[in-house]
Design a protein around this motif. Sequence first.
Motif, short mmCIF file in Angstrom:
data_model
loop_
_atom_site.label_atom_id
_atom_site.label_comp_id
_atom_site.label_asym_id
_atom_site.label_seq_id
_atom_site.Cartn_x
_atom_site.Cartn_y
_atom_site.Cartn_z
N ARG A 46 -7.02 7.00 25.88
CA ARG A 46 -6.92 7.15 26.98
C ARG A 46 -6.31 8.66 27.29
NH1 ARG A 46 -5.76 1.11 27.73
NH2 ARG A 46 -3.01 1.88 26.82
N ILE A 51 -5.42 10.06 31.12
CA ILE A 51 -5.50 8.98 31.95
C ILE A 51 -3.16 8.49 31.81
CG2 ILE A 51 -5.74 6.69 32.34
CD1 ILE A 51 -8.51 6.78 31.40
N ASP A 52 -3.48 8.52 30.20
CA ASP A 52 -2.32 8.70 29.77
C ASP A 52 -1.40 9.66 29.64
OD1 ASP A 52 -0.21 5.86 29.49
OD2 ASP A 52 -1.20 5.59 27.28
N ALA A 53 0.10 9.93 29.53
CA ALA A 53 0.32 10.77 28.86
C ALA A 53 0.84 10.82 27.39
CB ALA A 53 1.57 11.32 29.77
N HIS B 71 -8.35 4.16 36.18
CA HIS B 71 -8.81 4.99 34.29
C HIS B 71 -9.69 5.75 34.84
CE1 HIS B 71 -6.82 1.20 32.00
NE2 HIS B 71 -6.24 2.26 32.82
N ALA B 74 -8.84 8.46 37.32
CA ALA B 74 -7.51 9.17 36.62
C ALA B 74 -8.14 10.11 35.52
CB ALA B 74 -6.49 8.30 35.92
N SER B 78 -6.12 13.34 37.74
CA SER B 78 -5.42 13.09 37.04
C SER B 78 -4.66 11.80 37.94
CB SER B 78 -4.02 14.21 37.21
OG SER B 78 -4.22 14.42 38.08
N PRO B 79 -4.10 10.85 37.37
CA PRO B 79 -3.22 10.12 37.25
C PRO B 79 -2.49 9.91 38.84
CG PRO B 79 -3.51 9.78 34.49
CD PRO B 79 -3.49 11.27 35.28
N THR B 218 3.15 8.04 36.39
CA THR B 218 1.88 7.01 37.08
C THR B 218 1.08 7.27 35.15
OG1 THR B 218 0.28 8.70 37.75
CG2 THR B 218 0.95 7.43 39.27
N SER B 219 1.18 7.86 34.49
CA SER B 219 0.52 8.39 33.43
C SER B 219 1.85 7.98 32.07
CB SER B 219 0.48 9.36 32.88
OG SER B 219 1.35 10.59 33.33
N ARG B 220 2.67 7.70 32.50
CA ARG B 220 3.55 7.41 31.45
C ARG B 220 2.97 5.38 30.99
NH1 ARG B 220 5.46 11.16 29.27
NH2 ARG B 220 5.36 12.41 30.87
N THR B 222 0.81 1.89 31.90
CA THR B 222 -0.69 1.29 31.66
C THR B 222 -0.77 0.17 32.55
OG1 THR B 222 -0.72 1.55 29.82
CG2 THR B 222 -1.68 3.34 31.07
#
Lengths: 296, 222
Positions: A46, A51-53, B71, B74, B78-79, B218-220, B222
């Motif tokens: 991800r 999708i994830d930072a 996902h 995103a 991007s998310p 949003t990207s922090r 899930t």
Amino acid sequence: MHLTGVGRRYGALGPWVLRGVDLDVPPGTLMRVSGANGSGKSTLLRLLAGIDAPSEGRVTGRPRTAYVPERFPSSLPFTALGYLTHLGRVHGLRSAVATERARAWLERFGAAGHARTPLRELSKGTSQKVAVAQALLAEPELLILDEAWTGLDVDARAELDRTVGELTASGVAVVYVDHDPRRLAGAVDAAYRVEGAALLPDTGQVHEPAPRVTIVARGRAGAPLPAGLPEDARAELDAAGGATVTVPAAHSDTVLRALLRAEPPWHIRAVREPEAEPSPLSYADLSYVERGAEDR
Amino acid sequence: MNALFRYHSALLLRSQRWLPPVLVYGALVAVGAQPGDPVLDSLGYAAAALLPVAAWLARICATQEPPAARHVTAAATSPARTHLAALLTAAATAAALGAAGSALVMAMSDWWSADHRTPIAPVPGIVAGLLAVAVCALVGTALGALCTWPLLRSPGWSVMVTALAALLAVVTPGSPAQVVVTGLITGSRAGTAPVLVLPLAAAAVLAAAATAGACALTSRRT
């Protein structure tokens, strides 16, 4: 794309799922990520997919990315083709191009008959084909596959293997997780293991040699092999212009394409699977190829 | 962004999740604004009813994609962008719904002040009504964005907090929604339609800040 000192944890005080990850994903790499259940493989994917930072560290040089999840939800209120057209547009394609490519990929994965079926009515495997098509129609520069093979039928799995081979040969980076250690084994350029929140080079993996395909071709005497052969192809040339190329099965199409598209094109005399028992079908193919050569 | 907006709108439209909030809004307006009522009173009521409905729509749009589908989108963009598209879809739907409701109210109401002595000028009346719709749609979307994923993830808490926040936004003195709604009601007594731009600016700032905050998270989570 490059990850520098990347770490991820959920919540400000949660345990680190990943920490100190330094990773380079150059174009054309096929990268395998393994690890026990819950080890953070999916978190890494991800992060790679954007999708994830990361909670710490940096991700730089992100290319155009597509992601295939392990289990695709079928609760979206679209038909397969409708969803793919929407996603194609989200990936930046025009509607007509998106629809056309969606049809082509559904066809290639044997789901063309389900183009107009609502996603809710699709089987798990067919939904997964839609998820795969979604990523491929975008022609991404980085493809992330999180157990994308799960739920696919045998033909579609083989098709996905072949597609991954073609993509990496054309410069697309592919990062994947799969529970089957033999998946694409011979074609992998880099293997990593997630263990104790760290990303380690995977050296201890059981290396079953991937099935290699032998391709026998003939070109003009003294002609060099064409450019564009995969790096893991081994070739022997003889003085008469005959060439024997062995390559992991996943890359056989790439070799054939390079040979046939060369100027002047090479003549393919045979395609063989040396380790496996030749099936009657491959004998038939062989004799057909040989006869074709004599007719000429 | 265009493609994402189209995708989220299609998702909302085809999933029919828009139906309950639209029905509730219709019922609220039908109960509160009777044919022949003073127009500014009814417009104020219709705008106030829109606020919780806008918050509800924001909640629906923010959570209408199953996680795996989210996902996928995103990764393609991007998310933050896909969340922004979802919230824009909610705000646009709320604004369209509010405009339709207000148009209906304007058509069936009496264009006189509350005491039936002063006529209400049509242009300021329409402008004041639409301004109130815009303010309530923006404040509602902002509250909805703050009271759902990625900030508040438990559905039970999310619904309760959204309902409470929407109520407070309508009644707390000084909140942009309260100012425009009260403005319409006092305007109805005075016989002049108040065109209040300051609450609109405040609502826009609030909505932008809430949306930016939610998108950044949003990207922090899930």
